[in-house]
Design an enzyme around this catalytic site. Structure first.
Site, PDB file in Angstrom:
ATOM      1  N   SER A   1      38.793  35.660  39.710  1.00  0.00           N
ATOM      2  CA  SER A   1      39.730  35.376  41.143  1.00  0.00           C
ATOM      3  C   SER A   1      39.047  34.301  41.490  1.00  0.00           C
ATOM      4  O   SER A   1      38.020  33.601  41.133  1.00  0.00           O
ATOM      5  CB  SER A   1      39.529  36.573  41.990  1.00  0.00           C
ATOM      6  OG  SER A   1      38.154  36.600  42.471  1.00  0.00           O
TER       7      SER A   1
ATOM      8  N   GLY B   1      43.320  45.931  41.938  1.00  0.00           N
ATOM      9  CA  GLY B   1      43.707  45.843  40.533  1.00  0.00           C
ATOM     10  C   GLY B   1      44.606  44.700  40.353  1.00  0.00           C
ATOM     11  O   GLY B   1      45.239  44.739  39.172  1.00  0.00           O
ATOM     12  N   ALA B   2      45.101  43.742  41.308  1.00  0.00           N
ATOM     13  CA  ALA B   2      45.986  42.718  40.851  1.00  0.00           C
ATOM     14  C   ALA B   2      45.342  42.056  39.617  1.00  0.00           C
ATOM     15  O   ALA B   2      46.114  41.558  38.906  1.00  0.00           O
ATOM     16  CB  ALA B   2      46.186  41.790  42.130  1.00  0.00           C
ATOM     17  N   GLY B   3      44.044  41.581  39.907  1.00  0.00           N
ATOM     18  CA  GLY B   3      43.794  40.774  38.920  1.00  0.00           C
ATOM     19  C   GLY B   3      43.549  41.524  37.425  1.00  0.00           C
ATOM     20  O   GLY B   3      43.918  40.842  36.449  1.00  0.00           O
ATOM     21  N   ASP B   4      43.535  42.981  37.346  1.00  0.00           N
ATOM     22  CA  ASP B   4      43.375  43.803  36.159  1.00  0.00           C
ATOM     23  C   ASP B   4      44.690  43.716  35.582  1.00  0.00           C
ATOM     24  O   ASP B   4      44.819  43.713  34.484  1.00  0.00           O
ATOM     25  CB  ASP B   4      42.970  45.165  36.480  1.00  0.00           C
ATOM     26  CG  ASP B   4      41.535  45.161  37.306  1.00  0.00           C
ATOM     27  OD1 ASP B   4      40.749  44.305  37.149  1.00  0.00           O
ATOM     28  OD2 ASP B   4      41.497  46.271  38.094  1.00  0.00           O
TER      29      ASP B   4
ATOM     30  N   ASN C   1      51.328  36.940  36.134  1.00  0.00           N
ATOM     31  CA  ASN C   1      51.630  36.700  37.588  1.00  0.00           C
ATOM     32  C   ASN C   1      52.485  37.739  37.811  1.00  0.00           C
ATOM     33  O   ASN C   1      52.365  38.533  39.032  1.00  0.00           O
ATOM     34  CB  ASN C   1      51.998  35.244  37.643  1.00  0.00           C
ATOM     35  CG  ASN C   1      51.167  34.144  37.803  1.00  0.00           C
ATOM     36  OD1 ASN C   1      49.693  34.741  37.838  1.00  0.00           O
ATOM     37  ND2 ASN C   1      51.389  33.135  37.886  1.00  0.00           N
TER      38      ASN C   1
HETATM   39  N1  LIG Z   1      50.210  38.675  47.548  1.00  0.00           N
HETATM   40  C1  LIG Z   1      50.503  38.394  46.056  1.00  0.00           C
HETATM   41  N2  LIG Z   1      51.873  38.001  46.017  1.00  0.00           N
HETATM   42  C2  LIG Z   1      52.338  37.623  44.929  1.00  0.00           C
HETATM   43  N3  LIG Z   1      51.511  37.897  43.569  1.00  0.00           N
HETATM   44  C3  LIG Z   1      50.119  38.121  43.651  1.00  0.00           C
HETATM   45  C4  LIG Z   1      49.780  38.446  45.216  1.00  0.00           C
HETATM   46  N4  LIG Z   1      48.489  38.773  45.208  1.00  0.00           N
HETATM   47  C5  LIG Z   1      48.040  38.827  43.858  1.00  0.00           C
HETATM   48  N5  LIG Z   1      49.016  38.337  43.210  1.00  0.00           N
HETATM   49  C6  LIG Z   1      49.204  38.231  41.535  1.00  0.00           C
HETATM   50  O1  LIG Z   1      48.259  38.839  41.146  1.00  0.00           O
HETATM   51  C7  LIG Z   1      47.282  38.031  40.410  1.00  0.00           C
HETATM   52  C8  LIG Z   1      45.772  38.371  40.582  1.00  0.00           C
HETATM   53  O2  LIG Z   1      45.463  38.348  41.986  1.00  0.00           O
HETATM   54  P1  LIG Z   1      43.983  37.986  42.729  1.00  0.00           P
HETATM   55  O3  LIG Z   1      43.988  36.494  42.352  1.00  0.00           O
HETATM   56  O4  LIG Z   1      44.290  38.491  44.025  1.00  0.00           O
HETATM   57  O5  LIG Z   1      43.245  38.880  41.805  1.00  0.00           O
HETATM   58  P2  LIG Z   1      41.674  39.736  42.129  1.00  0.00           P
HETATM   59  O6  LIG Z   1      41.235  39.216  43.436  1.00  0.00           O
HETATM   60  O7  LIG Z   1      41.144  39.687  41.000  1.00  0.00           O
HETATM   61  O8  LIG Z   1      42.464  41.098  42.245  1.00  0.00           O
HETATM   62  P3  LIG Z   1      41.570  42.471  42.388  1.00  0.00           P
HETATM   63  O9  LIG Z   1      40.108  42.189  42.364  1.00  0.00           O
HETATM   64  O10 LIG Z   1      41.902  43.052  43.769  1.00  0.00           O
HETATM   65  O11 LIG Z   1      41.923  43.073  41.140  1.00  0.00           O
HETATM   66  C9  LIG Z   1      47.681  36.398  41.117  1.00  0.00           C
HETATM   67  O12 LIG Z   1      47.085  35.420  39.945  1.00  0.00           O
HETATM   68  C10 LIG Z   1      49.004  36.711  41.371  1.00  0.00           C
HETATM   69  O13 LIG Z   1      49.706  36.338  40.077  1.00  0.00           O
HETATM   70  O1  LIG Z   2      39.808  49.973  40.566  1.00  0.00           O
HETATM   71  C1  LIG Z   2      39.205  48.851  41.104  1.00  0.00           C
HETATM   72  C2  LIG Z   2      39.793  47.438  40.296  1.00  0.00           C
HETATM   73  O2  LIG Z   2      39.336  47.590  39.033  1.00  0.00           O
HETATM   74  C3  LIG Z   2      39.121  46.173  40.642  1.00  0.00           C
HETATM   75  O3  LIG Z   2      39.603  45.231  39.895  1.00  0.00           O
HETATM   76  C4  LIG Z   2      37.774  46.264  40.910  1.00  0.00           C
HETATM   77  O4  LIG Z   2      37.183  45.153  41.208  1.00  0.00           O
HETATM   78  C5  LIG Z   2      37.060  47.655  41.353  1.00  0.00           C
HETATM   79  O5  LIG Z   2      35.759  47.539  41.141  1.00  0.00           O
HETATM   80  C6  LIG Z   2      37.755  48.660  41.009  1.00  0.00           C
HETATM   81  O6  LIG Z   2      37.310  49.701  41.813  1.00  0.00           O
END
Ligand SMILES: Nc1ncnc2c1ncn2[C@@H]1O[C@H](COP(=O)(O)OP(=O)(O)OP(=O)(O)O)[C@@H](O)[C@H]1O
Ligand SMILES: O[C@H]1[C@H](O)[C@@H](O)[C@H](O)[C@@H](O)[C@H]1O
Length: 383
Positions: free
Chosen positions: A191, A241-244, A268
């Site tokens: 991220s 979980g957005a990144g996952d 995305n």
């Molecule tokens: N508010 C949003 N609107 C649209 N797309 C989003 C939004 N938030 C996240 N995304 C999508 O999800 C992807 C991953 O989000 P983000 O960069 O927040 O990951 P992250 O911080 O690793 O998330 P997490 O740790 O909560 O799993 C982004 O690249 C984007 O495509």
């Molecule tokens: O379920 C969530 C999710 O997998 C996130 O990506 C991670 O950052 C957290 O640690 C986990 O609790």
């Protein structure tokens, strides 16, 4: 203790995707109140997407006997350990830019995944996606041995946990025992908050780096080029979980033969779908079918694109913007049932500029090979 071999769901003959990371219990806390409890762990979000796209996978995860959620892939149950638990505090980490971030505390940690827990069959795509420190350097080594291309979430590598209250802190990637393995992995996903813990300019020389940036989508870096990939609009309820899910969608796209920029669009899309629901998202079946149809259509389109040379793999194939629009319109299909519950203020994404910089790299070759070179061999024995 249940062995990995016994614990796995029966697999189809060809396992294409191997996911390694512990399931966990997520507790979402705001104003000292538990707002939601959910199945968590990157492995659960990723397999949710990969399954949704009907891609067979194999999952290695460890939990304690207290594990309380039904899951598609039976985990290894460790009688002497408890399931990993994270408490996510949503009121402690508001950024000045309004981006709502969490303060995470690991309050319980299950056992690490060891090389011997991994299956003996070869996989095309390996995903090292620990959340609580369960991916050891030797585990990643083994994944590199048994998988054609390994995708790593940096959170599996750089997290450390406060010895008193388990608060998650990040350390520099180069200070970890994983740094020397970078030239042998395919993709490192981070991220934007995590990306500052590595020197992207250095790491991109060794492997493809994907930096996700919330509502702004993501950016793909490789040795000689970089590419911004447009987001999809979403009403954010919970960023967990957005990144996952992004990584799940990205790999699902590559498995199906999409080029990196198109696969990142699929990432995305699934990231944006995930933030619209609290906890592990439930994807609407009509939406999933439409997305699968669009991916098939895109795949057929790109079969006709000139692709005889590795150089083209990171290029945005003709019709990329149209593919973005088609996936975006899939999001507009009325759901069979609504899952989202209001909780936090919504965000509206901005469209971003796109900068195609096409160049050949060894990383491109690695990805091309993993996608296009067939047979899956069996590993003949573990060291
Ligand atoms: N508010 C949003 N609107 C649209 N797309 C989003 C939004 N938030 C996240 N995304 C999508 O999800 C992807 C991953 O989000 P983000 O960069 O927040 O990951 P992250 O911080 O690793 O998330 P997490 O740790 O909560 O799993 C982004 O690249 C984007 O495509
Ligand atoms: O379920 C969530 C999710 O997998 C996130 O990506 C991670 O950052 C957290 O640690 C986990 O609790």
């Amino acid at each position: 203790m249940v062995t990995a071999a016994a614990a796995h769901k029966p697999q189809q003959q060809q396992t294409r995707v191997l996911i390694a990371g512990n399931y966990c219990h997520d507790v979402l806390i705001q104003d000292d109140t538990v707002k939601a409890e959910s199945l968590g762990g990157a492995a659960s979000f990723i397999s949710n997407v990969v399954n949704g796209m009907s891609i067979p996978c194999n999952l290695v995860s460890k939990v304690g006997e207290d594990f309380k959620y039904p899951v598609d892939y039976t985990p290894i149950v460790i009688p002497t350990s408890k399931t990993t638990v994270f408490h996510a505090y949503f009121d402690l980490g508001i950024h000045e830019n309004g981006h709502q971030d969490r303060v995470l505390k690991r309050v319980c940690a299950c056992d690490p995944i060891r090389p011997s827990d991994l299956p003996d069959v070869r996989s095309n795509f390996g995903m090292a996606v620990g959340v609580g420190g369960e991916i050891l350097p030797e585990t990643l080594e083994r994944m590199i041995e048994i998988c054609d291309a390994v995708f790593v979430d940096i959170q599996a590598l750089i997290r450390v946990f406060d010895s008193v209250d388990g608060t998650v802190k990040l350390v520099k990637l180069e200070e970890t025992g994983f740094y020397s393995m970078l030239p042998r992995i395919g993709v490192l996903k981070a991220s934007s908050e995590e990306a500052v813990f590595m020197d992207v300019e250095e790491v991109r020389k060794w492997c493809c780096v994907v930096v996700t940036n919330g509502k702004d989508g993501c950016k793909v870096y490789w040795k000689d080029g970089e590419l911004r990939i447009s987001p999809f609009s979403a009403n954010q309820e919970d960023p967990t979980g957005a990144g996952d899910s992004f990584l799940g969608g990205f790999v699902a796209g590559l498995v199906q033969g999409l080029a990196v920029p198109d696969a990142a669009l699929l990432g995305n899309l699934f990231g944006s779908l995930t933030v619209e629901q609290i906890g592990l998202p439930k994807f609407d079946s009509r939406l999933l079918q439409r997305v699968k149809d669009e991916v098939q259509r895109r795949k057929m389109q790109c079969l006709h694109c000139e692709r005889s040379d590795n150089e083209l793999y990171f290029l945005k194939p003709v019709g990329h913007e149209q593919f973005h629009a088609s996936l975006g319109s899939a999001k507009l299909i009325p759901p069979c049932s609504s899952q989202a519950r209001p909780w936090t203020p919504s965000n509206s994404p901005k469209e971003t500029e796109q900068t195609p910089i096409p160049h050949y790299t060894a990383q491109a070759k690695l990805l091309v090979n993993s996608v296009y070179e067939e047979p899956i061999q069996t590993v003949e024995g573990k060291p």
